[in-house]
Scaffold this motif. Structure first.
Motif, short mmCIF file in Angstrom:
data_model
loop_
_atom_site.label_atom_id
_atom_site.label_comp_id
_atom_site.label_asym_id
_atom_site.label_seq_id
_atom_site.Cartn_x
_atom_site.Cartn_y
_atom_site.Cartn_z
N SER A 190 -28.24 -28.26 -28.20
CA SER A 190 -29.46 -27.56 -27.97
C SER A 190 -30.26 -28.32 -26.81
CB SER A 190 -30.07 -27.56 -29.26
OG SER A 190 -29.49 -26.37 -30.08
N ARG A 191 -30.32 -29.76 -27.24
CA ARG A 191 -31.27 -30.59 -26.20
C ARG A 191 -30.78 -30.37 -25.06
NH1 ARG A 191 -31.40 -33.80 -30.91
NH2 ARG A 191 -29.48 -35.12 -30.22
N ARG A 192 -29.28 -30.71 -24.63
CA ARG A 192 -28.76 -30.60 -23.36
C ARG A 192 -28.98 -29.35 -22.47
NH1 ARG A 192 -23.08 -31.63 -24.30
NH2 ARG A 192 -22.91 -31.01 -21.85
N ILE A 193 -28.99 -28.20 -23.25
CA ILE A 193 -29.06 -26.96 -22.37
C ILE A 193 -30.25 -26.32 -22.66
CG2 ILE A 193 -26.47 -26.69 -22.50
CD1 ILE A 193 -27.17 -24.24 -24.24
N GLY A 194 -31.43 -27.03 -23.18
CA GLY A 194 -32.65 -26.22 -23.32
C GLY A 194 -32.82 -25.24 -24.08
N ASN A 195 -32.10 -24.96 -25.07
CA ASN A 195 -32.07 -23.61 -26.05
C ASN A 195 -31.75 -23.65 -27.24
OD1 ASN A 195 -32.55 -21.12 -24.10
ND2 ASN A 195 -30.90 -22.23 -23.14
N HIS A 196 -31.94 -23.04 -28.27
CA HIS A 196 -31.74 -23.28 -29.63
C HIS A 196 -30.35 -22.73 -29.93
CE1 HIS A 196 -35.96 -24.08 -29.72
NE2 HIS A 196 -36.30 -22.98 -29.30
N VAL A 197 -29.36 -23.57 -30.10
CA VAL A 197 -27.97 -23.27 -30.02
C VAL A 197 -27.37 -23.36 -31.57
CG1 VAL A 197 -25.63 -23.66 -29.58
CG2 VAL A 197 -27.66 -23.90 -27.78
N TYR A 198 -26.68 -22.31 -32.06
CA TYR A 198 -26.17 -22.23 -33.45
C TYR A 198 -24.59 -21.93 -33.24
CZ TYR A 198 -30.77 -22.01 -35.43
OH TYR A 198 -32.18 -22.34 -35.83
N PHE A 199 -23.97 -22.55 -34.18
CA PHE A 199 -22.21 -22.00 -34.13
C PHE A 199 -22.23 -21.12 -35.41
CE2 PHE A 199 -21.64 -26.56 -31.95
CZ PHE A 199 -21.99 -26.16 -30.71
N LYS A 200 -21.54 -20.31 -35.02
CA LYS A 200 -20.90 -19.58 -36.25
C LYS A 200 -19.75 -20.13 -36.62
CE LYS A 200 -20.85 -15.96 -39.55
NZ LYS A 200 -21.52 -16.41 -40.83
N ARG A 201 -19.48 -20.91 -38.02
CA ARG A 201 -18.37 -21.60 -38.11
C ARG A 201 -17.19 -20.94 -38.84
NH1 ARG A 201 -18.80 -26.87 -38.85
NH2 ARG A 201 -16.89 -27.04 -38.84
N GLU A 202 -16.55 -19.94 -37.88
CA GLU A 202 -15.53 -19.16 -38.61
C GLU A 202 -14.28 -19.99 -38.64
OE1 GLU A 202 -15.04 -15.74 -39.53
OE2 GLU A 202 -16.84 -16.51 -40.18
N ASP A 203 -14.32 -21.34 -37.98
CA ASP A 203 -13.20 -22.19 -38.08
C ASP A 203 -12.94 -22.67 -39.59
OD1 ASP A 203 -15.81 -23.44 -37.22
OD2 ASP A 203 -14.75 -25.42 -37.69
N MET A 204 -13.93 -22.52 -40.33
CA MET A 204 -13.95 -22.90 -41.70
C MET A 204 -13.38 -22.00 -42.71
SD MET A 204 -17.85 -24.84 -41.81
CE MET A 204 -17.53 -25.36 -43.51
N GLY A 258 -18.56 -20.40 -22.72
CA GLY A 258 -19.31 -19.11 -22.05
C GLY A 258 -20.72 -19.15 -22.26
N MET A 259 -21.19 -19.56 -23.45
CA MET A 259 -22.74 -19.65 -23.69
C MET A 259 -23.25 -20.52 -22.70
SD MET A 259 -24.68 -20.98 -26.85
CE MET A 259 -23.69 -22.51 -26.74
N LYS A 260 -22.72 -21.63 -22.51
CA LYS A 260 -23.23 -22.68 -21.54
C LYS A 260 -23.24 -22.36 -20.14
CE LYS A 260 -21.41 -26.83 -22.25
NZ LYS A 260 -19.97 -27.68 -22.09
N ALA A 261 -22.27 -21.56 -19.86
CA ALA A 261 -22.11 -21.06 -18.38
C ALA A 261 -23.07 -19.62 -18.25
CB ALA A 261 -20.65 -20.47 -18.10
N TRP A 262 -23.12 -19.06 -19.21
CA TRP A 262 -24.14 -17.94 -18.75
C TRP A 262 -25.79 -18.43 -18.96
CZ3 TRP A 262 -28.12 -15.67 -21.77
CH2 TRP A 262 -28.40 -14.38 -21.48
N ALA A 263 -25.86 -19.27 -19.86
CA ALA A 263 -27.52 -20.03 -19.96
C ALA A 263 -27.51 -20.52 -18.59
CB ALA A 263 -27.58 -20.84 -21.05
N ALA A 264 -26.80 -21.35 -18.01
CA ALA A 264 -26.81 -22.00 -16.80
C ALA A 264 -27.08 -20.90 -15.57
CB ALA A 264 -25.75 -23.06 -16.25
N ARG A 265 -26.42 -20.06 -15.87
CA ARG A 265 -26.20 -18.90 -14.41
C ARG A 265 -27.56 -18.13 -14.55
NH1 ARG A 265 -22.14 -13.67 -15.17
NH2 ARG A 265 -23.96 -13.03 -16.19
N GLU A 266 -28.03 -17.79 -15.68
CA GLU A 266 -29.23 -16.87 -15.92
C GLU A 266 -30.50 -17.84 -15.81
OE1 GLU A 266 -29.11 -13.55 -15.93
OE2 GLU A 266 -27.00 -13.80 -15.61
N GLY A 267 -30.47 -19.15 -15.86
CA GLY A 267 -31.51 -19.96 -16.08
C GLY A 267 -32.32 -19.79 -17.16
N GLN A 280 -34.00 -20.53 -20.92
CA GLN A 280 -34.47 -21.78 -21.58
C GLN A 280 -35.16 -21.38 -22.86
OE1 GLN A 280 -34.57 -25.45 -20.25
NE2 GLN A 280 -32.80 -24.31 -19.65
N GLY A 281 -35.30 -22.18 -23.71
CA GLY A 281 -36.22 -21.91 -25.09
C GLY A 281 -35.72 -21.03 -25.80
N GLN A 282 -34.58 -20.12 -25.63
CA GLN A 282 -33.97 -18.96 -26.32
C GLN A 282 -32.81 -19.49 -27.38
OE1 GLN A 282 -35.31 -15.88 -26.00
NE2 GLN A 282 -36.47 -16.13 -24.15
#
Length: 505
Positions: free
Chosen positions: A30-44, A285-294, A296-298
């Protein structure tokens, strides 16, 4: 139909075997890409993947008489384990058709659940054909991995949980795409209740069937797919999943192998869990999309969809992660073969952290250096190359050169000027007994192997670099050989990394 899928999802039976997976905040990312990031942990989930949801929801609705005739599935891994666990819980016989190339760890995981494993062919297509034939012959029910309304609705329960767990404003949800079951199920549910939320699918650049299908307006079949992210290596998306995606999906974004490796590291740094490549696809994909679209804070949510990772693959993931995050660059630098030139090169690099360094005497006049450097941003590479060139040290950026990353870095210093008519080809060999012998048997006795490099990456296939001396008169015969072999390949004879470090010059 939208209402139908809403009702199907709300009434889906998944929690007999699945858990409501946590939605976890990722503070570091979240700090690195400037957004509020959550992981939905289906790996669990009990089978370390969301696939148990759809498989069980399909099977639990079968009558007892139907279950007694058994079920059949075709899968390379996660769906297979989901069907096996569902069959174990419902006390019915399960036959899982898996490719002969499937890693032993996945085959054993399915067998331990009590399912019968049948190994057939090399691809999902081979398995699908055999499984549907078995189902027809035995009267068993075929459980499709994605293109079935009950499977789609089962996967849609992931979205149901997300909207319940996060009732606050939500900008976008990122979902990995193989056949499209998870994407279709989640998109239909989210758009019914929260049409303002963007639904973004994520695919690998070399397995982009949904991206191309949506772009062209019809389902297309890929001639071949990359299988680093084997959980989403699908040549054609489902008919129903495509229909739903056309109606409800906002965008599909593509990411490469390096980006997936970087995403695996991102998740590890935030919660110390290790995802498989397909499991980290949505985060990349989230990181790439956030960078492409600019953006922030979402608030952005990505599905951590699976953790069936082969341990041996971690070495490769670690090597590629820094490049995926653009925190490492690799370069080839030509230096004069004279006293003081090596020192001059090191002084020009300055205080940068060197991650890899390969140097060997090349000739009486020059040598080539293969170097890895830690960087903060890609623009540093351009600046350094210009700085080196100004001092008479020409340099080449190899950061995006697949052959350099996979093979050259392990072969530096192996030039062979006597290897006449050498052709260099990069292959993906299936990881199974006889793959190399099949390759050798197809070669002409007149051709000589002049280079061979293989390195195990813990995957279902091996990455191999081969040099073959083929006289020009054998061009047509050589092309026929490559076509008959059937292994994915890339001609690398003109690759600059090969020319610098391995070619005859």
């Amino acid at each position: 139909m939208t209402k139908d899928y809403l009702e199907r999802t709300l009434s889906a039976r998944v929690y007999d075997v699945a858990i409501e997976s946590p939605l976890e905040f990722a503070p570091n990312l979240s700090r690195r890409i400037g957004n509020h990031v959550y992981f939905k942990r289906e790996d669990m989930q009990p089978v370390f993947s969301f696939k148990i949801r759809g498989a069980y929801n399909k099977m639990v609705q079968l009558s007892r008489a139907t279950l007694d005739r058994g079920v059949v599935a075709a899968s390379a891994g996660n769906h297979a384990q989901g069907v096996a666990l569902a069959a174990q819980h419902l006390q019915c016989r399960a036959t899982i058709v898996m490719p002969a190339t499937a890693p032993r760890i996945k085959v054993d995981a399915v067998s331990r659940r009590g399912a019968e494993v049948v190994l057939v062919g090399e691809s999902y297509s081979d398995c699908y054909e055999h499984a549907t034939k078995l189902a027809a012959e035995t009267g068993a029910t075929f459980v499709h991995p994605y293109d079935d309304p009950d499977v789609i609705a089962g996967q849609g329960t992931v979205a149901m949980e997300i909207l319940r767990q996060h009732p606050d404003p939500l900008h976008a949800v990122f979902i990995p795409v193989g056949g499209g079951g998870l994407l279709a199920g989640m998109a239909a549910y989210i758009k019914r209740l929260r049409p303002d939320v963007k639904v973004i699918g994520v695919e690998p650049t070399d397995a982009n069937a949904m991206y191309l299908s949506l772009k062209l307006g019809e389902r297309i079949t890929l001639p071949q797919v990359g299988i680093f992210a084997d959980g989403v290596a699908v040549k054609q998306v489902g008919e129903e999943t495509f229909r739903l995606s056309q109606e409800f999906v906002d965008d599909v974004i593509l990411v490469d192998t390096d980006a997936m490796c970087a995403a695996i590291k991102d998740v590890f740094e935030d919660n110390r869990s290790i995802l498989e490549p397909a499991g980290a696809l949505a985060i990349a994909g989230m990181k790439a999309w956030a960078a492409r679209e600019g953006v922030q804070g979402q608030t952005l949510i990505a599905i951590a969809s699976g953790a069936n990772m082969n341990f041996d693959r971690l070495r490769y993931v670690a090597e590629q992660a820094e490049m995926g995050e653009q925190r490492e660059a690799i370069m080839a630098v030509t230096v004069p073969e004279q006293p003081g030139s090596f020192r001059k090169f090191c002084s020009l690099i300055g205080a940068r952290n060197v991650t890899e360094f390969n140097y060997r005497y090349g000739s009486d006049t020059q040598a080539h250096v293969f170097v890895g450097l830690s960087i903060q941003q890609r623009s540093e590479v351009v600046e350094l190359i210009e700085k080196l060139a100004a001092e008479g040290l020409p340099a080449l950026d190899l950061t995006d050169n697949e052959m350099a990353k996979l093979h050259i870095r392990h072969l530096v210093g192996g030039q062979a000027p006597q290897a006449l008519h050498e052709r260099v080809i990069r292959f993906e060999f299936p990881e199974r007994p006889g793959a190399l012998l099949n390759f050798l048997d197809g070669m002409s006795d007149n051709w000589n192997i002049s280079l061979f490099h293989y390195r195990n990456h813990g995957a279902d296939y091996g990455r191999v670099l081969v040099g073959i001396q083929v006289p020009p008169a054998d061009d047509t015969q050589f092309q026929d050989f490559l076509s008959r072999l059937g292994y994915p390949y890339w001609i690398e004879t003109e690759n600059q990394a090969y020319q610098l470090f391995l070619g005859s010059n």
